[in-house]
Design an enzyme around this catalytic site. Structure first.
Site, short mmCIF file in Angstrom:
data_model
loop_
_atom_site.label_atom_id
_atom_site.label_comp_id
_atom_site.label_asym_id
_atom_site.label_seq_id
_atom_site.Cartn_x
_atom_site.Cartn_y
_atom_site.Cartn_z
N HIS A 168 -15.67 17.90 25.63
CA HIS A 168 -16.37 17.48 26.84
C HIS A 168 -17.87 17.73 26.78
O HIS A 168 -18.63 17.15 27.53
CB HIS A 168 -15.75 18.11 28.09
CG HIS A 168 -15.98 19.57 28.22
ND1 HIS A 168 -15.16 20.51 27.65
CD2 HIS A 168 -16.96 20.26 28.83
CE1 HIS A 168 -15.63 21.71 27.91
NE2 HIS A 168 -16.71 21.60 28.63
N LYS A 176 -21.70 15.24 28.26
CA LYS A 176 -22.79 15.68 29.15
C LYS A 176 -23.98 14.75 29.03
O LYS A 176 -24.35 14.32 27.92
CB LYS A 176 -23.22 17.11 28.80
CG LYS A 176 -22.21 18.15 29.24
CD LYS A 176 -22.70 19.53 28.90
CE LYS A 176 -21.67 20.58 29.26
NZ LYS A 176 -21.51 20.74 30.69
N GLU A 190 -21.71 32.14 28.66
CA GLU A 190 -20.87 32.08 29.87
C GLU A 190 -20.85 33.46 30.51
O GLU A 190 -20.93 34.47 29.81
CB GLU A 190 -19.43 31.71 29.49
CG GLU A 190 -19.28 30.38 28.79
CD GLU A 190 -17.83 30.13 28.40
OE1 GLU A 190 -17.19 29.31 29.07
OE2 GLU A 190 -17.34 30.75 27.45
N ARG A 248 6.41 18.90 33.86
CA ARG A 248 7.78 19.42 34.00
C ARG A 248 8.24 19.60 35.44
O ARG A 248 9.42 19.54 35.73
CB ARG A 248 7.89 20.75 33.27
CG ARG A 248 8.39 20.57 31.85
CD ARG A 248 8.71 21.87 31.25
NE ARG A 248 7.65 22.86 31.51
CZ ARG A 248 7.56 24.02 30.90
NH1 ARG A 248 8.48 24.35 30.02
NH2 ARG A 248 6.60 24.85 31.15
N HIS A 255 -17.65 22.86 20.03
CA HIS A 255 -18.80 22.54 20.88
C HIS A 255 -20.15 22.77 20.18
O HIS A 255 -21.00 21.89 20.16
CB HIS A 255 -18.78 23.36 22.17
CG HIS A 255 -17.53 23.20 22.98
ND1 HIS A 255 -16.93 21.98 23.17
CD2 HIS A 255 -16.77 24.09 23.65
CE1 HIS A 255 -15.86 22.14 23.93
NE2 HIS A 255 -15.73 23.42 24.22
N LYS A 307 -18.80 35.13 25.92
CA LYS A 307 -18.32 35.29 27.29
C LYS A 307 -18.88 36.60 27.87
O LYS A 307 -19.27 37.48 27.12
CB LYS A 307 -16.79 35.35 27.31
CG LYS A 307 -16.16 34.02 26.90
CD LYS A 307 -14.70 34.00 27.23
CE LYS A 307 -14.10 32.65 26.93
NZ LYS A 307 -14.60 31.57 27.80
P1 NAD Z 1 -1.64 24.61 31.96
O1 NAD Z 1 -0.77 25.64 31.36
O2 NAD Z 1 -2.32 24.89 33.25
O3 NAD Z 1 -0.77 23.28 32.18
C1 NAD Z 1 0.16 22.84 31.25
C2 NAD Z 1 0.78 21.56 31.74
O4 NAD Z 1 1.72 21.14 30.74
C3 NAD Z 1 1.59 21.69 33.05
O5 NAD Z 1 1.40 20.50 33.80
C4 NAD Z 1 3.05 21.75 32.58
O6 NAD Z 1 3.98 21.22 33.48
C5 NAD Z 1 2.97 20.86 31.36
N1 NAD Z 1 4.05 21.16 30.42
C6 NAD Z 1 4.32 22.34 29.81
N2 NAD Z 1 5.42 22.21 29.03
C7 NAD Z 1 5.83 20.93 29.14
C8 NAD Z 1 6.90 20.19 28.60
N3 NAD Z 1 7.78 20.72 27.76
N4 NAD Z 1 7.00 18.89 28.93
C9 NAD Z 1 6.13 18.31 29.79
N5 NAD Z 1 5.10 18.96 30.33
C10 NAD Z 1 4.95 20.26 30.03
O7 NAD Z 1 -2.68 24.20 30.82
P2 NAD Z 1 -4.17 23.63 31.00
O8 NAD Z 1 -5.10 24.76 31.22
O9 NAD Z 1 -4.17 22.52 31.99
O10 NAD Z 1 -4.49 23.08 29.54
C11 NAD Z 1 -3.96 21.89 29.04
C12 NAD Z 1 -4.59 21.57 27.69
O11 NAD Z 1 -5.99 21.41 27.87
C13 NAD Z 1 -4.44 22.69 26.65
O12 NAD Z 1 -4.34 22.10 25.38
C14 NAD Z 1 -5.73 23.45 26.76
O13 NAD Z 1 -6.06 24.12 25.56
C15 NAD Z 1 -6.69 22.31 27.02
N6 NAD Z 1 -7.92 22.73 27.70
C16 NAD Z 1 -7.86 23.35 28.91
C17 NAD Z 1 -9.04 23.71 29.53
C18 NAD Z 1 -9.04 24.36 30.89
O14 NAD Z 1 -10.13 24.62 31.41
N7 NAD Z 1 -7.89 24.59 31.51
C19 NAD Z 1 -10.28 23.48 28.91
C20 NAD Z 1 -10.30 22.83 27.68
C21 NAD Z 1 -9.11 22.47 27.09
#
Ligand code: NAD
Length: 482
Positions: free
Chosen positions: A177, A181, A215, A51, A239, A330
Site C-alpha cells: 500500500h 500513496k 511508527e 468463515r 515497503h 515501532k
Molecule cells: P484477520 O485475522 O483480522 O482476518 C482474517 C479473515 O480471514 C477473517 O475474515 C476470517 O474469517 C477469514 N478466515 C480465516 N480463516 C478462514 C478460512 N479457513 N476460510 C475463509 N476465511 C477465513 O486478519 P487481517 O488483519 O484482516 O489480515 C488479513 C491479511 O492482510 C493478512 O495476510 C495480513 O498479513 C494482511 N495485512 C493486514 C494488515 C492489517 O492492518 N490488518 C496490514 C497489512 C497486511
C-alpha cells in the site's frame, strides 16, 4: 481545479477475509469512498467471503459501523445505496463450504471479477486452488494478494509457483500500500516530469539518501505474527525496498507496468550485500505506560527486532559511492515517514568560513502530512554581512492544491487500479524474489550468530547505535517529528 474521476468498468470484488481487520479498516471504507466519488458503476458488487456464518443482511450490519468509523460515512442514502451493492457468502478456504454459492452468485454476470486475498498467507494456496477448481477465474479475472508474500526466498518462490499455476502473472496484483500513496507517485512525477532534478540525481551531486518509516504503535494484536517476522521481513523487505527502488531507479521508457517494474528490479539486483556492522537491530522496552516488545509478543527471550537501521550501497554507475540509510521501527517518538535526498555541499564557498556549510535537501514526506520540501540556502535577512541560512521551499499539497490535495487514499487508488488492470504500482514475481534474495542472507547471518537486538526506550529514535551508524560517516539522521 476539479477532481477527475476516471470511470472503471463494472466489477464484482470478492473480499476473502471480508470480516477481518484489514477489510474493516481499509478495504471496505476505500471502496465506499470510491462509490461516493462515482467510481463504482451501477451493477458492481462487493462480495464479502469469510468463515463467519452471516447472511448478506448480517454482513451489511457488520459493514455499516465500519464505514462510519473508518470511511467517514454518515447515515443516509449513499450509505444505504452502497450497502445494497454488498453480498456475503460464508466460505471455508480449506473446505467445500460456500464455494458453490459463490459460483452461483458470480454466474451470469458479465463483468470484471477481482478476488482480494485478505486472509492469512497460509490460505493463499487454498484460495487459488479452489478458485481454479470451481472455475471462477476467467482470463479477465484478477487476484489481489496481501503481504506478507512469503517469509523468505524459498517460500516466496513456492507461493509464486502456486499462483502462477492458476493465474497468469498479468492477473496477480501483489499489493504494497505504500506504492498507492500520493506522494510516492509524486516522487516519480518530480523526478521524471521536471528537468530540474534528474541531471543532479546521481553520486556526483548527492551525498546520501535516507529513508525513515517510523511508527509510534507497538505490535498491537499482531504479536504472534510479528515475533516470527520482525521489522526486516515486515517493513524493510517490502515497503522500504520499494521506496528505495523509486528513488534510485533509472527513468523508465514509459510509465507502464513492465517498464517501471523492470527498472525497479534492476535497483534491487544492484544492491550490494550489507556488512553486519552496517546494520543496527533494536527492540523496544517498556515505558511511558506501555509494555515492552517481549511482553507484547509474550516471549521473554524473543530475539526479534522491532527496529532496524542499515546502510547499503547500489553497485551501479549512478549510485556507486552514494550510501543509502534506511530505518524503520515501532514505538518510536513519532509517526513520521520521509525520504530525504541530501545534496553535496557547493564545491567552494565564496562567502568565507563564517558563512558555514550549507547544502540542499529534498524531503519527501509520506506521512503524516504528504508533501515535498526543498531546502535552499539564502542570505539571512538584515545587516551584518553575508550570513547564510537554509529555508524550505515547502510544497504542502494541502496548501498548493486546495481541495484536490484530498487525493484518494492508497487502498482506494490501488483497488481501482486492479479494476482498471493497471499493474504499475504492484510488485511483480521477480521483484519480490529479488528482494528476498537480498534479505535472506542478512537474516540468516543473525540467526547463525544468535544476534540479540539492542534494547531501546519506547518513544525515542531507537537505539543509540543507530545514531552512531550515521555519525561514524559524519552524517545525521533527520529528526523524527513527534
Ligand atoms: P484477520 O485475522 O483480522 O482476518 C482474517 C479473515 O480471514 C477473517 O475474515 C476470517 O474469517 C477469514 N478466515 C480465516 N480463516 C478462514 C478460512 N479457513 N476460510 C475463509 N476465511 C477465513 O486478519 P487481517 O488483519 O484482516 O489480515 C488479513 C491479511 O492482510 C493478512 O495476510 C495480513 O498479513 C494482511 N495485512 C493486514 C494488515 C492489517 O492492518 N490488518 C496490514 C497489512 C497486511
Amino acid at each position: 481545479m476539479a477532481s477527475r474521476v476516471i470511470p472503471v468498468e463494472a466489477f464484482d470484488l470478492v473480499v476473502f477475509g471480508g470480516t477481518g481487520d484489514l477489510a474493516r479498516r481499509k478495504i471496505l471504507p476505500a471502496l465506499f469512498k470510491r462509490y461516493c466519488a462515482g467510481q463504482m458503476p451501477g451493477p458492481s458488487r462487493l462480495i464479502g467471503a469469510a468463515r463467519s456464518e452471516f447472511t448478506s443482511d448480517d454482513y451489511r450490519d457488520f459493514v455499516r459501523p465500519a464505514l462510519k468509523e473508518f470511511g467517514e460515512a454518515e447515515e443516509g442514502t449513499s450509505l444505504e445505496a452502497f450497502l445494497n451493492q454488498i453480498e456475503y457468502v460464508t466460505i471455508d478456504a480449506r473446505g467445500s463450504t460456500g464455494w458453490q454459492e459463490l459460483s452461483t452468485l458470480l454466474e451470469g454476470h458479465d463483468r470484471i471479477r477481482a478476488f482480494y486475498f485478505s486472509v492469512g498467507p497460509g490460505l493463499f494456496k487454498d484460495l487459488a486452488e479452489r478458485l481454479h477448481g470451481y472455475r471462477l477465474v476467467d482470463p479477465a479475472s484478477r487476484i489481489v494478494v496481501e503481504k506478507p508474500f512469503g517469509r523468505d526466498l524459498e517460500t516466496a518462490r513456492a507461493l509464486n509457483k502456486v499462483l502462477c499455476r492458476h493465474f497468469a502473472e498479468g492477473q496477480i496484483y501483489r499489493i504494497d500500500h505504500y506504492l498507492g500513496k500520493e506522494t510516492v507517485q509524486n516522487l516519480m512525477a518530480v523526478r521524471f516530469g521536471n528537468m530540474l532534478f534528474e541531471p543532479l540525481w546521481n553520486a556526483q551531486y548527492i551525498d546520501h539518501i535516507q529513508i525513515t518509516v517510523a511508527e509510534t504503535v507497538g505490535v498491537g494484536g499482531r504479536g504472534a505474527y510479528y515475533n516470527k517476522a520482525g521489522a526486516m521481513r515486515d517493513m524493510m523487505q517490502n515497503h522500504l525496498m520499494q521506496l528505495l527502488c523509486l528513488i534510485a531507479m533509472e527513468p523508465p521508457a514509459q510509465f507502464e507496468p513492465d517498464s517501471v517494474r523492470d527498472e525497479k528490479l534492476k535497483v534491487i539486483r544492484a544492491l550490494s550485500s550489507v556488512e553486519p556492522h552496517h546494520i543496527v537491530r533494536g527492540q523496544y522496552t517498556q515505558g511511558d505506560g506501555v509494555q515492552g516488545f517481549r511482553e507484547d509478543v509474550d516471549d521473554p527471550r524473543s530475539k526479534t527486532e522491532s527496529f532496524i537501521a542499515l546502510k547499503c550501497h547500489l553497485s551501479n554507475w549512478r549510485w556507486a559511492s552514494t550510501p543509502f540509510y534506511l530505518r524503520t521501527g515501532k514505538r518510536l517518538k513519532g509517526r513520521d515517514s520521509q525520504i530525504t535526498v541530501v545534496f553535496k555541499d557547493a564545491p567552494h564557498s565564496i562567502f568565507g568560513p563564517d558563512a558555514g556549510r550549507h547544502n540542499n535537501e529534498l524531503t519527501i514526506q509520506l506521512q503524516p502530512n504528504e508533501g515535498i520540501t526543498l531546502d535552499v540556502t539564502i542570505k539571512e535577512p538584515g545587516q551584518g554581512g553575508m550570513r547564510l541560512i537554509d529555508v524550505p521551499l515547502d510544497m504542502s499539497f494541502a496548501e498548493a492544491l486546495g481541495p484536490d490535495a484530498d487525493a484518494p487514499g492508497a487502498y482506494e487508488r490501488l483497488i481501482m487500479d486492479v479494476i482498471r488492470g493497471n499493474q504499475t504500482l504492484f510488485m511483480r514475481d521477480d521483484e519480490v524474489e529479488a528482494a528476498w534474495a537480498w534479505t535472506d542472507p542478512i537474516i540468516k547471518g543473525w540467526e547463525a550468530r544468535g544476534d540479540v537486538p539492542k534494547p531501546y526506550d519506547s518513544f525515542t529514535s531507537g537505539p543509540d547505535t543507530a545514531q552512531q551508524l550515521m555519525r561514524r560517516d559524519g552524517r545525521e539522521w533527520r529528526g523524527i517529528d513527534p
